[in-house]
Design an enzyme around this catalytic site. Sequence first.
Site, PDB file in Angstrom:
ATOM      1  N   SER A 184     105.876  38.129  35.901  1.00 42.42           N
ATOM      2  CA  SER A 184     104.610  37.581  35.423  1.00 42.42           C
ATOM      3  C   SER A 184     104.846  36.362  34.542  1.00 42.42           C
ATOM      4  O   SER A 184     105.607  36.412  33.576  1.00 42.42           O
ATOM      5  CB  SER A 184     103.838  38.629  34.628  1.00 42.42           C
ATOM      6  N   HIS A 231      98.431  37.907  29.804  1.00 40.06           N
ATOM      7  CA  HIS A 231      98.698  39.333  29.559  1.00 40.06           C
ATOM      8  C   HIS A 231     100.124  39.574  29.054  1.00 40.06           C
ATOM      9  O   HIS A 231     100.417  40.643  28.533  1.00 40.06           O
ATOM     10  CB  HIS A 231      98.414  40.161  30.806  1.00 40.06           C
ATOM     11  N   ASP A 236      94.087  34.340  33.067  1.00 40.62           N
ATOM     12  CA  ASP A 236      95.406  34.905  32.786  1.00 40.62           C
ATOM     13  C   ASP A 236      96.449  33.815  32.543  1.00 40.62           C
ATOM     14  O   ASP A 236      97.593  33.920  32.991  1.00 40.62           O
ATOM     15  CB  ASP A 236      95.862  35.833  33.908  1.00 40.62           C
TER      16      ASP A 236
END
Length: 399
Positions: free
Chosen positions: A241, A134, A164
Site C-alpha cells: 500500500s 490509510h 486514500d
Amino acid sequence: MTKLSPWQTATASASLLLLGGGIALGGNYLINSPHSVANESAESSTVTKDESGQAAIALPQNYVSNVVQQVGDSVVRIDASRTVPTNASPLLKDPVFRQFFGSQIPNIPSQQVQRGVGSGFVVSSDGLIVTNAHVVDGSDKVEVTLKDGRTFKGKVMGTDSLTDVAVIKIEADGLPAVTFADSDRLQPGEWAIAIGNPLGLDNTVTTGIVSATGRTSAQIGVADKQVSFIQTDAAINPGNSGGPLLNAQGEVIGVNTAIIQNAQGIGFAIPINTARDIAEELIAKGKADHPFLGIQMAEITPDLRKQLKSQRNIDIGANKGILIVGVVPNSPADNAGLRSGDIIQKIGDRPVSKADEVQQIVAKTQVGDRLPLTLQSNGKQRQIEVKVGVLPEPHKASR
C-alpha cells in the site's frame, strides 16, 4: 483495506453517491509534464516494423531490471504507529469486582500501540513522499526508511481519506524522485510493475499488466472511496500500500492501494493523475476540497422501472437518465431546487445514463462553478444550474 422498497433498492444500486471527489490544484510542487524517461532503454531496444510498415520498439528482455534500477531508490518503507484504547470493560477496574476476583483479573492497559508497515515513493528531491492515507492516518509516529538504509522521521503534511492519498515530508535533500506518466492515456494490456514492501519483505518487485481501467469504488468493494481505479494482475499484498505502480518506461502510473479479499491475482491502484492533484492540495493547505452536489441517485433500468410501477404505481416516464432518489438538506442540490423524482438527462451538453458518469463530471468541476443540468420533472423538461459546493467533513456528511 477494505462495504425493500423500490426507493431503497435504487439508493443501494447507486451506492448512495453523495458526489465528492474533485480536484482543485494547490500549487506546482509535483507537476511535471508526462514524458518518457526510457531513452537509455530505447537505445538498446530493437526497432522492428509491424504489418503496416510502421516502426515499433521492442522492449529489451531486461526491461524490468532497468525499471527497478531506475526507480528502486525512490521507493521507501513507511513504519507507522498509533496509540489506541484497548476497550477493556470498565468492570475490570471496579474495586468491588477486583476485591472478589483479585489476581484472577488480568492487568489490561487502557491503551495499546498499533504498528503497521506500508510503502511510498519520493516525488521531489527535497523529501516529499506520496503514500496511502490509510498507511499513516491517525499515526503518532512515522518513520521513513530509504533503500540505502537511512531512516528519517516523517511529518504527515495531509491525508485525504476519500481518495486514500497522503503526503509525508522528511528532512533530506538530493533524493531521487520518480517521473509521472499520464494515467488518463493508460490502456488495458500495458505492462505494470509494482515495487514495495509486502508482508515486511523490503524492495519486492512484481510484474503483470494493466487488466482494466476505470473500476469504480462500488465495483471493488470500497464504497467510502471515490476513485476510478486501475486494475492490475501484478501481485499486490499487505505492505504494498502506497507504493508505485509503474509502466515499462519506469514512469509512475498509479499508487497501489487495494486488495479484494479472497481474490486471486487482482489488485488496484489510484491513477497517478488523481493522486498527484490531491497531493498538490495536501502540500498547499493540508487538506483536499472535493466538489459536492448532495444527491443520492440511481441509474434508470428496466428492472427499476418495473419495480416502481408494480410496487409504488410510479411511472417515471423515462427510459434512460439518472433518477434522483434523495437530496441532502441544505446542500447545493437542495438550494438549487432539485427534488427526489427528478431525472437528470444531461450535464451541460453531455447526456448521462450512468451514475459514475455524473460522479466523474462533478469530480472534474471546480468548487464554486455552476453546473448546468437538463432535468425531467413531472413529465416536463427544465433547465437548472447548481453551484458546486465543498463536500462536508465525514462526520458532517449525510450518508
